[in-house]
Scaffold this motif. Sequence first.
Motif, PDB file in Angstrom:
ATOM      1  N   GLY A 211       0.760  -1.163  -0.010  1.00  0.00           N
ATOM      2  CA  GLY A 211       0.179   0.184   0.049  1.00  0.00           C
ATOM      3  C   GLY A 211       0.791   1.424  -0.130  1.00  0.00           C
ATOM      4  O   GLY A 211       0.267   2.311   0.642  1.00  0.00           O
ATOM      5  N   ASP A 212       2.108   1.205  -0.575  1.00  0.00           N
ATOM      6  CA  ASP A 212       2.779   2.487  -0.565  1.00  0.00           C
ATOM      7  C   ASP A 212       2.616   3.129  -1.682  1.00  0.00           C
ATOM      8  O   ASP A 212       3.255   2.822  -3.114  1.00  0.00           O
ATOM      9  N   LEU A 213       1.727   4.109  -1.935  1.00  0.00           N
ATOM     10  CA  LEU A 213       1.310   4.789  -3.186  1.00  0.00           C
ATOM     11  C   LEU A 213       2.326   5.445  -3.889  1.00  0.00           C
ATOM     12  O   LEU A 213       2.526   5.664  -4.913  1.00  0.00           O
ATOM     13  N   ALA A 214       3.240   6.146  -3.075  1.00  0.00           N
ATOM     14  CA  ALA A 214       4.364   6.957  -3.611  1.00  0.00           C
ATOM     15  C   ALA A 214       5.430   5.939  -4.217  1.00  0.00           C
ATOM     16  O   ALA A 214       5.832   6.306  -5.440  1.00  0.00           O
ATOM     17  N   LEU A 215       5.594   4.878  -3.784  1.00  0.00           N
ATOM     18  CA  LEU A 215       6.380   4.013  -4.190  1.00  0.00           C
ATOM     19  C   LEU A 215       5.947   3.295  -5.506  1.00  0.00           C
ATOM     20  O   LEU A 215       6.348   3.223  -6.594  1.00  0.00           O
ATOM     21  N   THR A 216       4.522   3.014  -5.368  1.00  0.00           N
ATOM     22  CA  THR A 216       3.752   2.566  -6.590  1.00  0.00           C
ATOM     23  C   THR A 216       4.099   3.358  -7.983  1.00  0.00           C
ATOM     24  O   THR A 216       4.084   3.130  -8.933  1.00  0.00           O
ATOM     25  N   ASP A 217       3.849   4.899  -7.522  1.00  0.00           N
ATOM     26  CA  ASP A 217       3.800   6.053  -8.413  1.00  0.00           C
ATOM     27  C   ASP A 217       5.341   6.065  -9.096  1.00  0.00           C
ATOM     28  O   ASP A 217       5.467   6.474 -10.046  1.00  0.00           O
ATOM     29  N   SER A 218       6.359   5.939  -7.966  1.00  0.00           N
ATOM     30  CA  SER A 218       7.683   6.135  -8.445  1.00  0.00           C
ATOM     31  C   SER A 218       7.845   4.894  -9.520  1.00  0.00           C
ATOM     32  O   SER A 218       8.606   5.055 -10.625  1.00  0.00           O
ATOM     33  N   ILE A 219       7.457   3.480  -9.424  1.00  0.00           N
ATOM     34  CA  ILE A 219       7.643   2.674 -10.215  1.00  0.00           C
ATOM     35  C   ILE A 219       6.853   2.995 -11.601  1.00  0.00           C
ATOM     36  O   ILE A 219       7.414   2.455 -12.816  1.00  0.00           O
ATOM     37  N   THR A 220       5.838   3.489 -11.564  1.00  0.00           N
ATOM     38  CA  THR A 220       4.767   3.920 -12.762  1.00  0.00           C
ATOM     39  C   THR A 220       5.780   4.986 -13.537  1.00  0.00           C
ATOM     40  O   THR A 220       5.751   4.785 -14.737  1.00  0.00           O
ATOM     41  N   SER A 221       6.452   5.843 -12.906  1.00  0.00           N
ATOM     42  CA  SER A 221       7.381   6.459 -13.583  1.00  0.00           C
ATOM     43  C   SER A 221       8.364   5.806 -14.263  1.00  0.00           C
ATOM     44  O   SER A 221       8.628   6.341 -15.650  1.00  0.00           O
ATOM     45  N   TRP A 222       9.063   5.200 -13.853  1.00  0.00           N
ATOM     46  CA  TRP A 222       9.910   4.223 -14.424  1.00  0.00           C
ATOM     47  C   TRP A 222       9.259   3.439 -15.523  1.00  0.00           C
ATOM     48  O   TRP A 222      10.021   3.172 -16.693  1.00  0.00           O
ATOM     49  N   LYS A 223       8.239   3.088 -15.484  1.00  0.00           N
ATOM     50  CA  LYS A 223       7.357   2.568 -16.662  1.00  0.00           C
ATOM     51  C   LYS A 223       7.446   3.563 -17.821  1.00  0.00           C
ATOM     52  O   LYS A 223       7.362   3.120 -19.004  1.00  0.00           O
ATOM     53  N   GLY A 224       6.907   4.774 -17.443  1.00  0.00           N
ATOM     54  CA  GLY A 224       6.832   5.763 -18.429  1.00  0.00           C
ATOM     55  C   GLY A 224       8.410   5.995 -19.282  1.00  0.00           C
ATOM     56  O   GLY A 224       8.209   6.120 -20.378  1.00  0.00           O
ATOM     57  N   TYR A 225       9.291   5.887 -18.176  1.00  0.00           N
ATOM     58  CA  TYR A 225      10.925   6.203 -18.985  1.00  0.00           C
ATOM     59  C   TYR A 225      10.689   4.758 -19.897  1.00  0.00           C
ATOM     60  O   TYR A 225      11.584   4.801 -21.077  1.00  0.00           O
ATOM     61  N   LEU A 226      10.378   3.745 -19.579  1.00  0.00           N
ATOM     62  CA  LEU A 226      10.591   2.440 -20.295  1.00  0.00           C
ATOM     63  C   LEU A 226       9.790   2.621 -21.813  1.00  0.00           C
ATOM     64  O   LEU A 226      10.253   2.320 -22.772  1.00  0.00           O
ATOM     65  N   ALA A 227       8.590   3.344 -21.504  1.00  0.00           N
ATOM     66  CA  ALA A 227       7.812   3.443 -22.812  1.00  0.00           C
ATOM     67  C   ALA A 227       8.558   4.716 -23.906  1.00  0.00           C
ATOM     68  O   ALA A 227       8.581   4.467 -24.963  1.00  0.00           O
ATOM     69  N   GLU A 228       9.142   5.419 -23.120  1.00  0.00           N
ATOM     70  CA  GLU A 228       9.998   6.476 -23.915  1.00  0.00           C
ATOM     71  C   GLU A 228      10.863   5.735 -24.493  1.00  0.00           C
ATOM     72  O   GLU A 228      11.466   5.994 -25.901  1.00  0.00           O
ATOM     73  N   HIS A 229      11.657   4.680 -24.003  1.00  0.00           N
ATOM     74  CA  HIS A 229      12.793   4.247 -24.728  1.00  0.00           C
ATOM     75  C   HIS A 229      12.217   3.157 -25.574  1.00  0.00           C
ATOM     76  O   HIS A 229      12.973   3.055 -26.878  1.00  0.00           O
ATOM     77  N   ALA A 230      11.194   2.671 -25.628  1.00  0.00           N
ATOM     78  CA  ALA A 230      10.205   1.756 -26.412  1.00  0.00           C
ATOM     79  C   ALA A 230       9.744   2.719 -27.591  1.00  0.00           C
ATOM     80  O   ALA A 230       9.284   2.008 -28.721  1.00  0.00           O
ATOM     81  N   GLY A 231       9.727   4.050 -27.428  1.00  0.00           N
ATOM     82  CA  GLY A 231       9.251   4.866 -28.553  1.00  0.00           C
ATOM     83  C   GLY A 231       7.669   5.062 -28.650  1.00  0.00           C
ATOM     84  O   GLY A 231       6.938   5.342 -29.562  1.00  0.00           O
ATOM     85  N   HIS A 232       6.891   4.652 -27.474  1.00  0.00           N
ATOM     86  CA  HIS A 232       5.688   4.523 -27.148  1.00  0.00           C
ATOM     87  C   HIS A 232       5.081   5.813 -26.366  1.00  0.00           C
ATOM     88  O   HIS A 232       5.378   5.989 -24.998  1.00  0.00           O
ATOM     89  N   LEU A 233       4.860   7.065 -27.248  1.00  0.00           N
ATOM     90  CA  LEU A 233       4.950   8.102 -26.556  1.00  0.00           C
ATOM     91  C   LEU A 233       3.739   8.532 -25.889  1.00  0.00           C
ATOM     92  O   LEU A 233       3.720   9.145 -24.877  1.00  0.00           O
ATOM     93  N   GLY A 234       2.492   7.774 -26.308  1.00  0.00           N
ATOM     94  CA  GLY A 234       1.198   7.961 -25.597  1.00  0.00           C
ATOM     95  C   GLY A 234       1.138   7.277 -24.377  1.00  0.00           C
ATOM     96  O   GLY A 234       0.986   7.991 -23.162  1.00  0.00           O
ATOM     97  N   PRO A 235       1.809   6.208 -24.162  1.00  0.00           N
ATOM     98  CA  PRO A 235       1.943   5.622 -22.445  1.00  0.00           C
ATOM     99  C   PRO A 235       3.151   6.277 -21.780  1.00  0.00           C
ATOM    100  O   PRO A 235       2.920   6.367 -20.632  1.00  0.00           O
ATOM    101  N   MET A 236       4.047   7.021 -22.622  1.00  0.00           N
ATOM    102  CA  MET A 236       5.127   7.480 -21.837  1.00  0.00           C
ATOM    103  C   MET A 236       4.333   8.968 -21.285  1.00  0.00           C
ATOM    104  O   MET A 236       4.718   9.014 -19.883  1.00  0.00           O
ATOM    105  N   ILE A 237       3.585   9.798 -21.999  1.00  0.00           N
ATOM    106  CA  ILE A 237       2.873  10.763 -21.198  1.00  0.00           C
ATOM    107  C   ILE A 237       1.929  10.341 -20.021  1.00  0.00           C
ATOM    108  O   ILE A 237       1.592  10.888 -19.015  1.00  0.00           O
TER     109      ILE A 237
END
Length: 418
Positions: A211-237
């Motif tokens: 239930g650590d919402l801040a940590l979950t959001d931190s991981i979500t942020s890195w998933k955005g960075y992963l999407a950026e590397h994959a060239g998936h701009l919609g998921p990145m945003i």
Amino acid sequence: MTTAEQRAIAARLKAERERRGWGQRKMARFLRDAVDDPQKPELPSFVTYVKRWESGKVPVTDSRYRTAYAAVFGMDENELFAPDRSAPPSLWRAPALDGELGPDEEERLILAARRPVRADPVVVESLATILAAQRRTEDMIGSAALIEPVRAQLATIQELVIEARGPIRPEVVNVAAQWAQFAGWLHIATGDLESAREWLNRATDWSIEVGDLALTDSITSWKGYLAEHAGHLGPMIGMAQAAQRHRSGPGRAYDLHMEARGHALVGDRAAADRALNAACEAVAAARPADARQWEYYYFAPGFWNLERGVALRYMGRNDPARTQQAIEQLATGHAALPADMRGSEWGGVYLCHQAAAHLEAGDAESAVAVASDALAVAHATSSESLIGRVRRLHRRLADDWPGRSDVAELGEALAAGT
């Protein structure tokens, strides 16, 4: 000599140099002065040698240079270049710990690995300390060298998660989620996006459990960075925006910069400006107390200049003024970083952005110079992904300026691995 032994010696040479506070050029000068040979190469060649030797790709085979190294460090030559001068290292002994993990804490970790139900608050705190140290180690040696050690450490941590119960379980699962998140980052940095996705998904599962919402959001942020590397701009945003829901301070500032990059990449300059302005406000409000132990880089001098510079570079397409602002922010930010971060793999990525901005501004000379600096970092950290970035820069330079000698020299350096 095995590859692992060669890398161990390279890490030892680098560690001995850095322990004395010397840069690679100073080390090269000391070595050259210590070589008793009137035909010895000039200083620039020694600088190149030091970079190669510390990368672990080229061993020090010439007896003159081995003797010079021992003399400069004041050490026994056989000890300095021994393939294995000690017992196998502990699974938990990260090079950057600098005494932060005592023998008692290390013993608790070893016992907990043998009997996972023994996990206690000291074990959890030790795991957090080691994770922060591994992040600093990555700054020194690059991400690729840490993939296997971190996988081995996570195998033990997963056993702790399986066996942990009672009041200690949330703490164990929380720190495990942070380790899995770091593994995701390492795989992004080395270009293994599928493995990165697997580790980030596991980190998400664990963070949701506690239930650590801040940590979950931190991981979500890195998933955005992963999407950026994959060239998936919609998921990145989308991920960058989602990550801001429960994050404050430096994490929110980073997410806003990523959102600005995404908007700029899809051509929405107004949205990019809004996100970048909000990012500036978040940076001003950020406090170290809002960051986790391993998020120290958020407060490194120059870090936010670099983040702003990348966003401005993407916003600068067909806008020379923005491109110039990007160059200024990237150059200022990189120069302000501590020395170990300037020479890190991720520091080299920002150099590639700066070189690209120079290229986009029509300044070939500066683009080549900065790209060459990035290549030196790539070799020092054995980063194939960073070398790939420099290769792509060189192709663009060669297309735009096919007759320039400095562009040709950069291509030769890439081909030679120097």
